[in-house]
Design an enzyme around this catalytic site. Sequence first.
Site, PDB file in Angstrom:
ATOM      1  N   ASP A  84       0.932  -1.240   0.115  1.00  0.00           N
ATOM      2  CA  ASP A  84      -0.187  -0.095   0.026  1.00  0.00           C
ATOM      3  C   ASP A  84       0.789   1.273  -0.087  1.00  0.00           C
ATOM      4  O   ASP A  84       2.002   1.116   0.342  1.00  0.00           O
ATOM      5  CB  ASP A  84      -0.884   0.037   1.069  1.00  0.00           C
ATOM      6  CG  ASP A  84      -0.480   0.117   2.571  1.00  0.00           C
ATOM      7  OD1 ASP A  84       0.737  -0.721   2.784  1.00  0.00           O
ATOM      8  OD2 ASP A  84      -0.673   0.973   3.418  1.00  0.00           O
ATOM      9  N   GLU A 179      -0.151  -1.456   5.605  1.00  0.00           N
ATOM     10  CA  GLU A 179       0.875  -0.975   6.634  1.00  0.00           C
ATOM     11  C   GLU A 179       0.868   0.468   7.182  1.00  0.00           C
ATOM     12  O   GLU A 179       1.202   0.804   8.054  1.00  0.00           O
ATOM     13  CB  GLU A 179       2.098  -1.101   5.937  1.00  0.00           C
ATOM     14  CG  GLU A 179       3.360  -1.175   7.091  1.00  0.00           C
ATOM     15  CD  GLU A 179       4.156   0.410   7.061  1.00  0.00           C
ATOM     16  OE1 GLU A 179       4.921   0.515   8.006  1.00  0.00           O
ATOM     17  OE2 GLU A 179       3.703   1.236   6.378  1.00  0.00           O
TER      18      GLU A 179
END
Length: 412
Positions: A84, A179
């Site tokens: 991400d 994350e």
Amino acid sequence: MTRSEFDSELEARLLRYAAIDSQSDATSPSQPSTEIQLDMSRLLVAELSEMGAQDVQLTEYGVVLATIPATAEGPVMGWCAHVDTAPQFNANGVKPVVHRGYNGGDITFADAPDLKLSPENSPYLGEKQGEDIITASGLTLLGGDDKAGVAIAMTAARHLLQNPEIKHGKIRLAFTPDEEIGRGVDPRLPEDFGVDFAYTFDGGKPGEIEFETFSADGAVVRVTGVSAHPGFAKDKMVNALHLASKIVMTLPHVTMTPDTTDGKDGFIHVSEINGGSTEAEIVLIIRDFELDGLAAKGDLLRQVCGAVAAGEPRAQITCEITPQYRNMRYWLEKDMTPVELIRAAVADVGLDPVSVPIRGGTDGSRLTEMGVPCPNVFTGMQEIHGPLEWISVQDMALASKVAIALAQRAVS
């Protein structure tokens, strides 16, 4: 500058990965938080299968797992990176650009002519003359955090698979979602990962090894006022936005904020204010390297909320503080073997290992807390989470070399 055997592959991987939208969303309750992250994950599954990795899977909680089979007896090691990109800046429609053989001057951006990247606003760039620099086009972040880490781990994994004469133990790969919003490590991951220790490739300058992070809490303050028609509101209305503003302004704002702290100082950061005159919400993050400092900042926030509530008893003010992650040092300092191993690997490729505390956290923070020791390793990424983000292809190559040296070190 002579290009290494890894440069072309790393460049191609980062250009390919960065162009895929995969921003996470803290407001979404789904897992992963955005469906678009799975576009990256599915690509990695296909690439891992094609290169000959074993046990390739995309778990139901959105983590890509795979195995590089052992060629020698040794511990099971993990390599981690996250797919991400950060929600703090535009990450849609990233157009990565290669500035080959950087000349040491200003780097300009096709889509933002007034934007400039130079050694003046990014001093480390001044050391990169002759190297190949990758940026975005000016309107987005690049996403090297952490697609550079993904590219590094994938490149090193492919090299080991194609060169079985290199002695190494079993290596497990884990590419996580979410994350950036603190939700990358599902409780099921440590068991599914199945490693003795691991490393996140999610750091900055070459040589940097991090085994100390912030401890982190998230906080949400909710204010409920009293609604009334504004034309007839005298002695009736209680404006939730006024009270929320009072809470923010009562908190320290010339000290103990991100823009007034550095080093090992913690902070309270107001990241969002949402709502209207009847109901308002303040979203904050609380950071400190020590647990007592973290607790003290949480207590301060509660005290401020209590004081504002006492001044307006007609309102309702709640303060909810939730643990996010903890300083990995608390666990790693009990057994520094994984740290010493990566320090040796960094030295093996001719770099000086440097350890600095992270003013943030990684998936390794949660993994370490959950029983998987997991220091953080450099990738080369710079000026992350903004339009000036950049990375040197040659720095990424050094990180891939470190990963391979690390694999060899673990069985020596």
